[in-house]
Write a protein that holds these residues in place. Structure first.
Motif, PDB file in Angstrom:
ATOM      1  N   HIS A 218      64.187  61.944 -56.204  1.00  0.00           N
ATOM      2  CA  HIS A 218      63.507  63.064 -55.555  1.00  0.00           C
ATOM      3  C   HIS A 218      64.177  64.419 -55.782  1.00  0.00           C
ATOM      4  CE1 HIS A 218      61.087  60.047 -53.652  1.00  0.00           C
ATOM      5  NE2 HIS A 218      62.165  59.465 -53.177  1.00  0.00           N
ATOM      6  N   TYR A 219      65.437  64.424 -56.186  1.00  0.00           N
ATOM      7  CA  TYR A 219      66.166  65.672 -56.401  1.00  0.00           C
ATOM      8  C   TYR A 219      67.454  65.399 -57.166  1.00  0.00           C
ATOM      9  CZ  TYR A 219      68.635  63.857 -52.287  1.00  0.00           C
ATOM     10  OH  TYR A 219      69.318  63.056 -51.415  1.00  0.00           O
TER      11      TYR A 219
ATOM     12  N   GLU B   8      71.526  66.416 -57.267  1.00  0.00           N
ATOM     13  CA  GLU B   8      72.560  66.938 -56.380  1.00  0.00           C
ATOM     14  C   GLU B   8      73.772  67.398 -57.180  1.00  0.00           C
ATOM     15  OE1 GLU B   8      75.450  65.765 -52.644  1.00  0.00           O
ATOM     16  OE2 GLU B   8      74.051  64.254 -53.389  1.00  0.00           O
TER      17      GLU B   8
ATOM     18  N   CYS C  68      63.909  67.085 -63.611  1.00  0.00           N
ATOM     19  CA  CYS C  68      64.375  67.378 -62.258  1.00  0.00           C
ATOM     20  C   CYS C  68      63.910  68.779 -61.861  1.00  0.00           C
ATOM     21  CB  CYS C  68      65.896  67.278 -62.192  1.00  0.00           C
ATOM     22  SG  CYS C  68      66.571  67.426 -60.538  1.00  0.00           S
ATOM     23  N   ARG C  69      63.271  68.898 -60.704  1.00  0.00           N
ATOM     24  CA  ARG C  69      62.725  70.182 -60.266  1.00  0.00           C
ATOM     25  C   ARG C  69      63.283  70.660 -58.927  1.00  0.00           C
ATOM     26  NH1 ARG C  69      62.052  70.660 -64.771  1.00  0.00           N
ATOM     27  NH2 ARG C  69      60.142  70.585 -65.961  1.00  0.00           N
ATOM     28  N   ARG C  70      64.060  69.834 -58.243  1.00  0.00           N
ATOM     29  CA  ARG C  70      64.651  70.222 -56.965  1.00  0.00           C
ATOM     30  C   ARG C  70      66.149  69.940 -57.048  1.00  0.00           C
ATOM     31  NH1 ARG C  70      63.638  71.340 -51.733  1.00  0.00           N
ATOM     32  NH2 ARG C  70      64.850  70.327 -50.115  1.00  0.00           N
ATOM     33  N   PHE C  71      66.916  70.947 -56.652  1.00  0.00           N
ATOM     34  CA  PHE C  71      68.370  70.818 -56.685  1.00  0.00           C
ATOM     35  C   PHE C  71      68.915  70.962 -55.270  1.00  0.00           C
ATOM     36  CE2 PHE C  71      67.161  72.775 -60.782  1.00  0.00           C
ATOM     37  CZ  PHE C  71      67.512  71.709 -61.597  1.00  0.00           C
ATOM     38  N   THR C  72      69.909  70.177 -54.948  1.00  0.00           N
ATOM     39  CA  THR C  72      70.534  70.210 -53.633  1.00  0.00           C
ATOM     40  C   THR C  72      72.047  70.224 -53.804  1.00  0.00           C
ATOM     41  OG1 THR C  72      70.613  67.805 -53.499  1.00  0.00           O
ATOM     42  CG2 THR C  72      68.660  68.882 -52.583  1.00  0.00           C
TER      43      THR C  72
ATOM     44  N   SER D 113      69.512  74.030 -50.955  1.00  0.00           N
ATOM     45  CA  SER D 113      68.573  73.471 -51.914  1.00  0.00           C
ATOM     46  C   SER D 113      67.842  74.594 -52.642  1.00  0.00           C
ATOM     47  CB  SER D 113      67.562  72.543 -51.216  1.00  0.00           C
ATOM     48  OG  SER D 113      66.731  73.280 -50.363  1.00  0.00           O
TER      49      SER D 113
ATOM     50  N   ASP E 154      64.173  74.856 -55.198  1.00  0.00           N
ATOM     51  CA  ASP E 154      63.046  74.262 -55.928  1.00  0.00           C
ATOM     52  C   ASP E 154      62.752  75.144 -57.127  1.00  0.00           C
ATOM     53  OD1 ASP E 154      62.328  72.001 -54.255  1.00  0.00           O
ATOM     54  OD2 ASP E 154      61.796  73.516 -52.752  1.00  0.00           O
TER      55      ASP E 154
END
Length: 151
Positions: free
Chosen positions: A70-71, A73, A105-109, A147, A149
């Motif tokens: 989902h993300y 990290e 990957c489109r979401r970074f946390t 985070s 997006d």
């Protein structure tokens, strides 16, 4: 000038960078607030691990990005003190984001500590915003969760 490339974290000089990062952060927070992953976890197939080297090959900075379903990290971003202020961490961060985007990957946390204002400022410059805990992280008062997006 510095060269950044994906490399294995299980090299003696990279292990030394991770140990230096631990030596820096361990006195800042209680043991239960340390969430760094080890070399084995950084060596997993889903982790992009970048190393910045000088022209003569000296490893001076590193950082990882673990890509999950989902993300992604960010983990273990560190620059040796004598090389700070030259934009190396920013270059590693940008490099990792590009590599992760190329892999879908489109979401970074990320999770960092509140006593690391330089790191927080870097992430904010890159468009990261504070958020609540994610994944398996507890709601830790020593942690800053962020985070971002992308499209």
């Amino acid at each position: 000038m510095f060269h950044i490339a994906l490399e294995s974290p299980s090299q003696p000089e990279i292990i030394a960078l991770i140990e230096a990062l631990d030596a820096y952060t361990k006195p800042l927070y209680p043991a239960e607030s340390h969430y760094g992953i080890d070399i084995a976890a950084l060596s997993a197939a889903n982790v992009l691990f970048a190393v910045a080297r000088t022209a003569d090959g000296l490893a001076v900075a590193c950082g990882g990005l673990a890509i999950g379903p989902h993300y992604g990290e960010l983990k273990r971003i560190y620059t040796q003190p004598e090389f700070r202020g030259q934009g190396i961490a920013a270059r590693i961060l940008g490099f990792l984001e590009v590599e992760a985007k190329q892999r879908g990957c489109r979401r970074f946390t990320l999770e960092t500590g509140y006593r690391q204002p330089e790191a927080i400022a870097l992430y904010e410059r890159f468009g990261y915003r504070r958020c609540g805990p994610f994944g398996d992280y507890p709601d830790d008062p020593n942690s800053v969760f962020m985070s971002k997006d992308t499209i």
